[in-house]
Design an enzyme around this catalytic site. Structure first.
Site, short mmCIF file in Angstrom:
data_model
loop_
_atom_site.label_atom_id
_atom_site.label_comp_id
_atom_site.label_asym_id
_atom_site.label_seq_id
_atom_site.Cartn_x
_atom_site.Cartn_y
_atom_site.Cartn_z
N GLU A 98 1.34 -1.35 -0.23
CA GLU A 98 -0.21 -0.21 -0.06
C GLU A 98 0.24 1.14 -0.29
O GLU A 98 0.28 2.36 0.37
CB GLU A 98 -0.92 -0.20 1.60
CG GLU A 98 -1.68 -1.08 0.93
CD GLU A 98 -3.82 -0.80 1.09
OE1 GLU A 98 -3.73 0.55 1.61
OE2 GLU A 98 -4.01 -1.98 1.09
N HIS A 155 -5.28 2.69 0.55
CA HIS A 155 -4.57 3.82 -0.21
C HIS A 155 -4.37 3.10 -1.93
O HIS A 155 -4.34 2.20 -2.27
CB HIS A 155 -3.23 3.91 0.50
CG HIS A 155 -2.56 4.11 1.61
ND1 HIS A 155 -2.91 3.51 2.66
CD2 HIS A 155 -2.58 5.29 2.56
CE1 HIS A 155 -2.59 3.52 3.93
NE2 HIS A 155 -2.93 4.83 3.77
N LYS A 182 -10.61 5.84 7.13
CA LYS A 182 -9.54 6.38 6.57
C LYS A 182 -9.21 5.67 4.75
O LYS A 182 -8.75 5.03 4.38
CB LYS A 182 -8.22 6.65 7.24
CG LYS A 182 -7.21 7.39 6.12
CD LYS A 182 -5.61 7.51 6.66
CE LYS A 182 -5.44 6.05 7.27
NZ LYS A 182 -3.59 6.06 7.82
O1 LIG Z 1 -2.04 7.01 5.40
C1 LIG Z 1 -1.87 7.60 5.37
C2 LIG Z 1 -2.03 9.18 5.10
C3 LIG Z 1 -0.51 9.60 3.78
O2 LIG Z 1 -0.73 8.28 2.89
C4 LIG Z 1 -1.33 10.74 3.45
O3 LIG Z 1 -1.36 11.01 2.14
O4 LIG Z 1 -0.96 11.46 4.28
C5 LIG Z 1 0.03 9.91 4.71
C6 LIG Z 1 0.82 8.49 5.93
O5 LIG Z 1 1.69 8.28 6.60
C7 LIG Z 1 -0.47 7.86 6.82
O6 LIG Z 1 -0.06 7.26 7.08
#
Ligand SMILES: O=C1C[C@@](O)(C(=O)O)C[C@@H](O)[C@@H]1O
Length: 263
Positions: A98, A155, A182
């Site tokens: 991811e 992601h 998220k």
């Molecule tokens: O999932 C996320 C969001 C993220 O990918 C970002 O786009 O800010 C940054 C990562 O560290 C975090 O775990």
């Protein structure tokens, strides 16, 4: 309803600013915590996929993570004495699958995160939602047994899925028992940013009691990182040092722009 962690509320007021720590060892991580004094930060994310990559033995790595988590929480408590407030710690292992820095198989991933939460190493834990369903369910259960808040995550570093797909993923994360779904996606053009924002608002309007975190990555998506209060994202990632994903901007700028957008 909001989620309250050490006095930090997710789901009300200004979106919370999360600062990632991407240090490769404990000294670096402790330095990064020290550098937070005076910064606009509500929550700290420890990206353990960056940490101790030299430890290829997973038992040794797990022990180092648990020890490190305790040390970092101690350092965050000391910051509180500097007027920073007892900052909550989010522990995230972002897998290579991811977009993270280290590969791990599903069973090892679940065992690691379950051990970290059982040891009291995290106030919140990130769980990649669409790995093996049984393993994901086991981590969520272990986290809730330890009173650790679960941020389910997903992601796409290459594209932005369709509106219904993004909303559907957020709903599935909610249904699997995550406290905070998220999603981070990559826009190909500004219309993709609108899709992410539309999905954020649609989910938020239909589920006002479930705080979510959404972002469109890269330069084109920066607007999504400051507009959470308008569209319904409860937190945003900003830098006080190295970035952990494309498009993150410094915490001070984030705070200023978000304040301006909510007046
Ligand atoms: O999932 C996320 C969001 C993220 O990918 C970002 O786009 O800010 C940054 C990562 O560290 C975090 O775990």
């Amino acid at each position: 309803m909001t989620i309250s962690v050490r006095g930090t509320e997710l789901g009300s007021g200004r979106p919370k600013i999360i600062v990632p720590i991407t240090a490769k060892d404990l000294d670096g991580a402790l330095d990064a915590v020290g550098a937070l004094v005076g910064q606009d930060v509500d929550l700290v994310e420890w990206r353990i996929d960056y940490f101790r990559q030299d430890l290829t033995d997973l038992d040794a790595y797990q022990a180092a993570v648990i020890d490190g988590a305790q040390r970092l929480r101690g350092a965050l408590d000391e910051l509180a004495a500097d007027g920073q407030g007892g900052l909550p710690l989010l522990v995230t292992f972002r897998t290579a699958a991811e977009g993270g820095e280290r590969a791990i198989d599903d069973a090892d991933y679940a065992a690691l995160l379950s051990a970290v939460v059982a040891a009291g190493g995290a106030d919140l834990v990130d769980v990649e939602a669409f790995r093996d369903a049984e393993q994901v369910a086991a981590v969520i259960e272990a986290a809730h047994t330890a009173s650790t808040v679960v941020i389910a995550s997903n992601h796409d570093f290459h594209a932005t899925p369709a509106l219904e797909e993004i909303v559907g993923r957020l709903e599935r994360m909610r249904d699997m028992g995550a406290d905070v779904p998220k999603i981070a996606v990559m826009p190909q053009d500004p219309a993709d940013v609108l899709t992410l924002l539309r999905a954020t608002w649609d989910f938020h309007a239909a589920n006002p009691d479930t705080p979510i975190i959404t972002m469109s990555m890269g330069a084109t998506g920066v607007v999504s990182r400051v507009a959470g209060r308008t569209f319904g994202s409860a937190a945003t990632f900003g830098t006080a040092g190295a970035a952990s994903a494309p498009g993150q901007i410094p915490t001070g700028t984030l705070a200023q722009v978000m304040d301006a957008l909510s007046d």
